[in-house]
Design an enzyme around this catalytic site. Structure first.
Site, PDB file in Angstrom:
ATOM      1  CB  THR A 112      -0.845  -0.125   1.124  1.00 31.06           C
ATOM      2  OG1 THR A 112      -1.638   1.197   1.472  1.00 31.06           O
ATOM      3  CG2 THR A 112      -0.288  -0.494   2.473  1.00 31.06           C
ATOM      4  CG  ASP A 113      -1.225   5.028  -1.000  1.00 27.63           C
ATOM      5  OD1 ASP A 113      -1.587   4.330   0.032  1.00 27.63           O
ATOM      6  OD2 ASP A 113      -1.634   5.947  -1.691  1.00 27.63           O
ATOM      7  CD  GLU A 114      -3.204   3.829   4.711  1.00 22.36           C
ATOM      8  OE1 GLU A 114      -2.822   3.514   5.918  1.00 22.36           O
ATOM      9  OE2 GLU A 114      -4.457   3.630   4.122  1.00 22.36           O
ATOM     10  CE1 TYR A 145      -3.359  -2.413   6.109  1.00 15.96           C
ATOM     11  CE2 TYR A 145      -3.239  -0.156   5.312  1.00 15.96           C
ATOM     12  CZ  TYR A 145      -3.383  -1.380   4.870  1.00 15.96           C
ATOM     13  OH  TYR A 145      -3.150  -1.657   3.545  1.00 15.96           O
ATOM     14  CE  LYS A 160      -0.182  -4.588   3.047  1.00 20.32           C
ATOM     15  NZ  LYS A 160      -0.678  -5.919   2.664  1.00 20.32           N
TER      16      LYS A 160
HETATM   17  P1  NAD Z   1     -10.353  -6.906   2.866  1.00 16.42           P
HETATM   18  O1  NAD Z   1      -9.959  -6.617   4.117  1.00 16.42           O
HETATM   19  O2  NAD Z   1     -11.395  -6.517   1.959  1.00 16.42           O
HETATM   20  O3  NAD Z   1      -9.947  -8.332   2.437  1.00 16.42           O
HETATM   21  C1  NAD Z   1      -8.925  -9.269   3.234  1.00 16.42           C
HETATM   22  C2  NAD Z   1      -9.122 -10.577   2.937  1.00 16.42           C
HETATM   23  O4  NAD Z   1      -7.815 -11.297   3.709  1.00 16.42           O
HETATM   24  C3  NAD Z   1     -10.640 -11.090   3.481  1.00 16.42           C
HETATM   25  O5  NAD Z   1     -11.166 -12.110   2.407  1.00 16.42           O
HETATM   26  C4  NAD Z   1      -9.984 -11.971   4.791  1.00 16.42           C
HETATM   27  O6  NAD Z   1     -10.826 -13.094   5.134  1.00 16.42           O
HETATM   28  C5  NAD Z   1      -8.549 -12.390   4.253  1.00 16.42           C
HETATM   29  N1  NAD Z   1      -7.798 -12.710   5.595  1.00 16.42           N
HETATM   30  C6  NAD Z   1      -7.545 -11.977   6.613  1.00 16.42           C
HETATM   31  N2  NAD Z   1      -6.551 -12.555   7.493  1.00 16.42           N
HETATM   32  C7  NAD Z   1      -6.270 -13.864   6.824  1.00 16.42           C
HETATM   33  C8  NAD Z   1      -5.453 -14.823   7.243  1.00 16.42           C
HETATM   34  N3  NAD Z   1      -5.020 -15.054   8.473  1.00 16.42           N
HETATM   35  N4  NAD Z   1      -5.245 -15.949   6.170  1.00 16.42           N
HETATM   36  C9  NAD Z   1      -5.919 -15.927   5.045  1.00 16.42           C
HETATM   37  N5  NAD Z   1      -6.938 -14.688   4.656  1.00 16.42           N
HETATM   38  C10 NAD Z   1      -6.984 -14.037   5.728  1.00 16.42           C
HETATM   39  O7  NAD Z   1      -8.878  -6.244   2.157  1.00 16.42           O
HETATM   40  P2  NAD Z   1      -8.765  -5.345   0.758  1.00 16.42           P
HETATM   41  O8  NAD Z   1      -9.020  -4.134   0.991  1.00 16.42           O
HETATM   42  O9  NAD Z   1      -9.073  -6.408  -0.279  1.00 16.42           O
HETATM   43  O10 NAD Z   1      -7.128  -5.410   0.602  1.00 16.42           O
HETATM   44  C11 NAD Z   1      -6.386  -6.528   0.038  1.00 16.42           C
HETATM   45  C12 NAD Z   1      -4.789  -6.227   0.241  1.00 16.42           C
HETATM   46  O11 NAD Z   1      -4.770  -5.053  -0.560  1.00 16.42           O
HETATM   47  C13 NAD Z   1      -4.317  -5.923   1.547  1.00 16.42           C
HETATM   48  O12 NAD Z   1      -3.367  -6.527   1.749  1.00 16.42           O
HETATM   49  C14 NAD Z   1      -4.143  -4.510   1.781  1.00 16.42           C
HETATM   50  O13 NAD Z   1      -3.211  -4.146   2.672  1.00 16.42           O
HETATM   51  C15 NAD Z   1      -3.799  -3.871   0.271  1.00 16.42           C
HETATM   52  N6  NAD Z   1      -4.459  -2.772  -0.129  1.00 16.42           N
HETATM   53  C16 NAD Z   1      -5.561  -2.366  -0.011  1.00 16.42           C
HETATM   54  C17 NAD Z   1      -5.925  -1.223  -0.556  1.00 16.42           C
HETATM   55  C18 NAD Z   1      -7.583  -0.567  -0.585  1.00 16.42           C
HETATM   56  O14 NAD Z   1      -7.923   0.497  -0.900  1.00 16.42           O
HETATM   57  N7  NAD Z   1      -8.441  -1.579  -0.052  1.00 16.42           N
HETATM   58  C19 NAD Z   1      -5.227  -0.375  -1.387  1.00 16.42           C
HETATM   59  C20 NAD Z   1      -3.896  -0.888  -1.181  1.00 16.42           C
HETATM   60  C21 NAD Z   1      -3.452  -2.090  -0.783  1.00 16.42           C
HETATM   61  O1  DAU Z   2      -3.884   4.081   0.768  1.00 12.55           O
HETATM   62  C1  DAU Z   2      -4.361   2.583   0.753  1.00 12.55           C
HETATM   63  C2  DAU Z   2      -5.034   2.073   1.832  1.00 12.55           C
HETATM   64  O2  DAU Z   2      -6.329   2.753   1.783  1.00 12.55           O
HETATM   65  C3  DAU Z   2      -5.371   0.934   1.957  1.00 12.55           C
HETATM   66  O3  DAU Z   2      -3.940   0.417   2.235  1.00 12.55           O
HETATM   67  C4  DAU Z   2      -6.068   0.383   3.166  1.00 12.55           C
HETATM   68  O4  DAU Z   2      -6.253  -1.021   3.262  1.00 12.55           O
HETATM   69  C5  DAU Z   2      -7.457   0.799   2.861  1.00 12.55           C
HETATM   70  O5  DAU Z   2      -8.156   0.519   4.018  1.00 12.55           O
HETATM   71  C6  DAU Z   2      -7.308   2.283   2.667  1.00 12.55           C
HETATM   72  O6  DAU Z   2      -6.964   3.210   3.794  1.00 12.55           O
HETATM   73  P1  DAU Z   2      -7.585   4.505   4.172  1.00 12.55           P
HETATM   74  O7  DAU Z   2      -7.446   4.698   5.714  1.00 12.55           O
HETATM   75  O8  DAU Z   2      -7.137   5.579   3.470  1.00 12.55           O
HETATM   76  O9  DAU Z   2      -9.201   4.443   4.029  1.00 12.55           O
HETATM   77  P2  DAU Z   2     -10.365   4.556   4.547  1.00 12.55           P
HETATM   78  O10 DAU Z   2     -11.629   4.362   3.612  1.00 12.55           O
HETATM   79  O11 DAU Z   2     -10.675   3.863   5.826  1.00 12.55           O
HETATM   80  O12 DAU Z   2     -10.326   6.063   4.772  1.00 12.55           O
HETATM   81  C7  DAU Z   2     -10.429   6.962   3.875  1.00 12.55           C
HETATM   82  C8  DAU Z   2     -10.114   8.391   4.282  1.00 12.55           C
HETATM   83  O13 DAU Z   2     -11.508   8.790   4.744  1.00 12.55           O
HETATM   84  C9  DAU Z   2      -9.315   8.631   5.329  1.00 12.55           C
HETATM   85  O14 DAU Z   2      -8.756   9.924   5.356  1.00 12.55           O
HETATM   86  C10 DAU Z   2     -10.223   8.626   6.658  1.00 12.55           C
HETATM   87  C11 DAU Z   2     -11.525   9.130   6.088  1.00 12.55           C
HETATM   88  N1  DAU Z   2     -12.864   8.453   6.670  1.00 12.55           N
HETATM   89  C12 DAU Z   2     -13.044   7.370   6.800  1.00 12.55           C
HETATM   90  C13 DAU Z   2     -14.170   6.842   7.336  1.00 12.55           C
HETATM   91  C14 DAU Z   2     -14.293   5.148   7.348  1.00 12.55           C
HETATM   92  C15 DAU Z   2     -13.806   9.376   7.365  1.00 12.55           C
HETATM   93  O15 DAU Z   2     -13.695  10.693   7.098  1.00 12.55           O
HETATM   94  N2  DAU Z   2     -14.970   8.902   7.621  1.00 12.55           N
HETATM   95  C16 DAU Z   2     -15.069   7.571   8.104  1.00 12.55           C
HETATM   96  O16 DAU Z   2     -16.337   7.073   8.524  1.00 12.55           O
END
Ligand code: NAD
Ligand code: DAU
Length: 360
Positions: free
Chosen positions: A134-136, A162, A166
Site C-alpha cells: 500500500t502507499d500508506e 496497519y 504492511k
Molecule cells: P479486505 O479486508 O477486503 O480483504 C482481506 C481478505 O483477507 C479477506 O477475505 C480476509 O478473510 C482475508 N484474510 C484476513 N486474514 C487472513 C489470514 N490470516 N489468512 C487468510 N486470509 C485472511 O482487504 P482489501 O481491501 O481487499 O485489501 C487486500 C490487500 O490489498 C491487503 O493486503 C491491503 O493491505 C492491500 N491494499 C488495499 C487497498 C485498499 O484500498 N483497499 C489499497 C492498497 C493495498
Molecule cells: O491508501 C491505501 C489504503 O487505503 C489501504 O492500504 C487500506 O487497506 C485501505 O483501507 C485504505 O486506507 P484509508 O485509511 O485511506 O481508507 P478509509 O476508507 O478507512 O479512509 C479514507 C479516508 O476517509 C481517510 O482519510 C479517513 C476518512 N474517513 C474514513 C471513514 C471510514 C472518514 O472521514 N470517515 C469515515 O467514516
C-alpha cells in the site's frame, strides 16, 4: 497455462482479482486461499463457483502446514498475497492482529514458497511471489506541496499500526529477495473503490449511510486527501506486474486522482440523491466527528515507473468509476444488508459511538 494461488481472494480486491483473472485468461488455474474473517465473503465469487478453472480452500496464511499442503497440491507458478487485516481504524483499536496476520502471515507464506520452490543447485525456476502492499507505507505528504508524490524510492515512514505492519511485511519480502534470491515483487497501491468493498471503508460506508438517511461521519476537517483508483484498474496492474515486472522491484500503482474526503462525500450525496430521487439525501447529513488518531494528511502516487516499464495507466475516470460503484451498491442492497447485519452493527457502535459530532 499459468497457475495462480491468490490469498485473501474472498475480500474486496482479492475477489475482484479472481474474477478479473478468470475473465482475462482462458488458460488459467486460480486457487483462492482465504481464512474468511469478517472481511471475507464467498458470495462475491458466486459467479465462478462452478468454474473448473477455479477452486477455494479455507486456510489461514499463518498456518504453515495448511499453506505447505496447498502449495504442494496446486504447484502455483504465481502466488499473490492479498490476505491481510486492511482497515486502519481497526488497527488503532487492536494492533496485535495486524502484526500477526500482516507480518507473521507474510513471513510464513514466504517460508512456505521458498521451501517449495528452491532447487538443490540454486534458483527457483519460473515462480513469482507478489506482495500486495500500500502507499500508506510511505507515510504522509503535505497539502502545501501538491507537486510532491510518493515514488518507489521514497523512504518507508509508516504511522498507523496497519501501515507499520504492511511496511514490515515489505521489508521481509525485500530481505527474502536480497538474502535468498527469492523471486519477489511488491506493488504499492493507493485507495481502491468499487464493487464488494466492505462498508467500513469511506466510500461504501457513506453510500450505505446516505441511502438510510444516517449521519455521514467525516473525520476532522474533511480535507485529508486520498488518491482513488477503481479496483478493476488495480487488478489489471497486479496481473501485469506478476507476468512482466522485473523481479525484486517495487511498482507504485495510483489513480492520478487526488481528492479531499469532503469532496468524495459530497459527490456521493449528490449522486445517491439523484438516483433515488430523494431530496432528503443532502449535505445536511454530513457530520464532522473526532479525527482518526495519527491521521495521514495526504497520499499521492507517482505511478510513472509502471507506466514507463509496463505501459500500465488507470483506465477508469473517477466520474465513471464512482457512478458504477454507486449503481452497484444500489443494485446489491441485499449484499450490503447481509454484510452489515450482526457483527457490523456492534463494530459501528464501537467505532463511532464514542466519536460524537466534533462539528455538525
Ligand atoms: P479486505 O479486508 O477486503 O480483504 C482481506 C481478505 O483477507 C479477506 O477475505 C480476509 O478473510 C482475508 N484474510 C484476513 N486474514 C487472513 C489470514 N490470516 N489468512 C487468510 N486470509 C485472511 O482487504 P482489501 O481491501 O481487499 O485489501 C487486500 C490487500 O490489498 C491487503 O493486503 C491491503 O493491505 C492491500 N491494499 C488495499 C487497498 C485498499 O484500498 N483497499 C489499497 C492498497 C493495498
Ligand atoms: O491508501 C491505501 C489504503 O487505503 C489501504 O492500504 C487500506 O487497506 C485501505 O483501507 C485504505 O486506507 P484509508 O485509511 O485511506 O481508507 P478509509 O476508507 O478507512 O479512509 C479514507 C479516508 O476517509 C481517510 O482519510 C479517513 C476518512 N474517513 C474514513 C471513514 C471510514 C472518514 O472521514 N470517515 C469515515 O467514516
Amino acid at each position: 497455462m499459468k497457475r495462480y494461488l491468490v490469498t485473501g481472494g474472498a475480500g474486496f480486491i482479492g475477489s475482484n482479482f479472481v474474477l478479473h483473472l478468470l475473465r482475462a485468461h482462458d488458460d488459467v488455474r486460480v486457487v483462492n486461499v482465504d481464512a474468511l474473517t469478517y472481511a471475507g465473503n464467498l458470495e462475491n465469487l458466486r459467479e465462478v463457483e462452478g468454474d473448473p478453472r477455479y477452486a477455494f480452500c479455507q486456510a489461514d496464511i499463518r498456518d504453515a502446514e495448511a499453506m505447505a499442503a496447498v502449495v504442494a497440491a496446486e504447484e502455483p507458478d504465481y502466488v499473490v498475497n492479498f490476505a491481510a487485516e486492511s482497515h486502519v481504524d481497526r488497527s488503532i483499536e487492536d494492533p496485535g492482529i495486524f502484526e500477526s496476520t500482516n507480518v507473521g502471515g507474510t513471513v510464513n507464506l514466504l517460508n512456505v514458497c521458498r521451501a517449495a520452490w528452491e532447487r538443490p543447485g540454486g534458483g527457483v525456476g519460473e515462480h513469482r511471489y507478489l506482495q500486495v502492499s500500500t502507499d500508506e507505507v510511505y507515510g504522509t505528504l503535505s497539502l502545501d506541496e501538491p507537486d510532491t508524490f510518493f515514488r518507489e524510492t521514497t523512504p518507508l515512514s509508516a504511522h498507523s499500526p496497519y501501515s507499520a505492519s504492511k511496511a514490515s511485511a515489505d521489508l521481509f519480502c525485500r530481505a527474502y529477495g536480497d538474502t535468498f534470491d527469492f523471486p519477489v515483487l511488491i506493488t504499492r497501491c493507493s485507495n481502491n473503490y468499487g464493487p464488494y468493498q466492505f462498508p467500513e471503508k469511506l466510500i461504501p460506508l457513506m453510500i450505505h449511510n446516505a441511502v438510510h438517511h444516517e449521519p455521514l461521519p467525516v473525520y476532522g476537517d474533511g480535507l485529508n486527501v486520498r488518491d482513488w483508483l477503481y479496483v478493476e484498474d488495480h487488478c489489471a496492474a497486479i496481473d501485469l506486474v506478476l507476468r512482466k515486472g522485473r523481479i525484486g522491484e517495487v511498482y507504485n500503482v495510483g489513480g492520478h486522482n487526488e481528492r479531499a474526503n469532503l469532496d468524495i462525500v459530497e459527490t456521493i450525496i449528490r449522486l445517491v440523491s439523484e438516483r433515488l430521487d430523494d431530496p432528503e439525501i443532502n449535505d445536511g447529513l454530513i457530520t464532522f466527528v473526532e479525527d482518526r488518531k495519527g491521521h495521514d494528511r495526504r497520499y499521492g502516487i507517482d505511478a510513472g515507473k509502471i507506466a514507463a516499464e509496463l505501459g500500465w495507466e488507470p483506465k477508469t475516470p473517477f466520474e465513471e468509476g464512482i457512478e458504477k460503484t454507486i449503481d452497484w451498491y444500489l443494485a446489491h442492497a441485499d449484499w450490503v444488508e447481509r454484510v452489515t447485519s450482526g457483527a457490523y452493527k456492534a463494530y459501528y457502535e464501537e467505532m463511532y459511538g464514542h466519536r460524537g459530532a466534533a462539528r455538525a
